[in-house]
Design an enzyme around this catalytic site. Structure first.
Site, PDB file in Angstrom:
ATOM      1  N   ILE A   1       0.097   0.198   7.859  1.00 39.40           N
ATOM      2  CA  ILE A   1      -0.337   1.280   6.974  1.00 39.40           C
ATOM      3  C   ILE A   1       0.836   1.669   6.083  1.00 39.40           C
ATOM      4  CG2 ILE A   1      -2.292   2.258   8.252  1.00 39.40           C
ATOM      5  CD1 ILE A   1      -0.557   4.099   9.712  1.00 39.40           C
ATOM      6  N   ASP A   2       0.531   2.221   4.924  1.00 41.96           N
ATOM      7  CA  ASP A   2       1.555   2.561   3.935  1.00 41.96           C
ATOM      8  C   ASP A   2       2.626   3.475   4.518  1.00 41.96           C
ATOM      9  OD1 ASP A   2      -0.008   1.202   2.125  1.00 41.96           O
ATOM     10  OD2 ASP A   2      -0.869   2.996   1.205  1.00 41.96           O
ATOM     11  N   ARG A   3       3.801   3.404   3.930  1.00 46.75           N
ATOM     12  CA  ARG A   3       4.926   4.234   4.362  1.00 46.75           C
ATOM     13  C   ARG A   3       4.535   5.710   4.504  1.00 46.75           C
ATOM     14  NH1 ARG A   3      10.785   4.962   3.429  1.00 46.75           N
ATOM     15  NH2 ARG A   3      10.987   2.949   2.402  1.00 46.75           N
TER      16      ARG A   3
END
Length: 232
Positions: A60-62
């Protein structure tokens, strides 16, 4: 750690932490923390002969928080990757949008085209060369003023799918610097998108071999900070 057994771990990744090393961060990554933890527990050592290196099954994105699956052995990695591909793992997200989608619940199909240079995706409502189908289900749980709390289900897993789709619906995510409304984000003092992978269910309608014991089990994070902040 949301859950752990001899085959896998479910981790509640905090927003701001990268899952793998990238151009901005090489050391402080989720996978490095997992490997260090398993090394300390003496469950894994890179010097062991034929040692499988613990690996992430999803990312998942930062700036998104929530559940990430890590495999401790090659067979688990193979099975989980297959189940993700065959949509046998149900992942639910919570997000806060600026504005309420119309209708308040529905399913959106579109095409997302990735721009590698901008690290952004564009939304199209017709097939385009290089565009990938993106299907998103959403349900509005609550609205307070201009903000709405939504539960979102991904039927495909594309880069920035929820963020780009909701922005295209005219309801960008609160705090989203790429697809959102900068003025609104500054007003609320939010610098990260209000998006959290909060629940994961191992549906497994077909055989899962080594992981059959997980069939039907559901795991959820204890708290989602932005939900508590804005929706109590």
């Amino acid at each position: 750690i949301v859950y752990e057994d001899e085959n896998l771990m479910l981790l509640n990744k905090r927003p701001g932490l990268v899952v793998h090393a990238d151009e901005t961060e090489k050391v402080n990554t989720l996978i490095n923390h997992i490997q260090a933890y398993l090394y300390q527990k003496r469950e894994w050592n890179p010097r062991w002969e034929n040692a499988f290196t613990p690996a992430l099954c999803n990312r998942i994105d930062r700036n998104t928080g929530g559940i990430v699956i890590a495999a401790k052995n090659a067979e688990t990695l193979r099975i989980i990757n297959e189940k993700i591909r065959d949509r046998e793992i149900d992942k639910r997200y919570l997000c806060i949008t600026v504005g309420t989608p119309r209708p308040p619940q529905g399913e959106v199909s579109c095409f997302l085209l990735k721009d590698g240079k901008k690290k952004q995706v564009a939304v199209y409502h017709r097939p385009v060369p290089g565009g990938k189908t993106a299907v998103t289900r959403y349900r509005t749980l609550e609205t307070r003023g201009e903000l709405s709390l939504l539960e979102v289900e991904l039927l495909t897993g594309r880069t920035h799918q929820i963020r780009a789709t909701m922005a295209d619906l005219g309801c960008p995510l609160l705090g989203d610097g790429k697809y959102g409304d900068g003025q609104v984000n500054r007003r609320y003092g939010e610098t990260r998108q209000a998006l959290y992978s909060y629940r994961l269910t191992f549906d497994f309608p077909t055989d899962a071999g080594l992981l059959n014991y997980l069939r039907g089990r559901s795991f959820q994070v204890e708290s989602v900070p932005f939900r508590e902040k804005y929706f109590g």
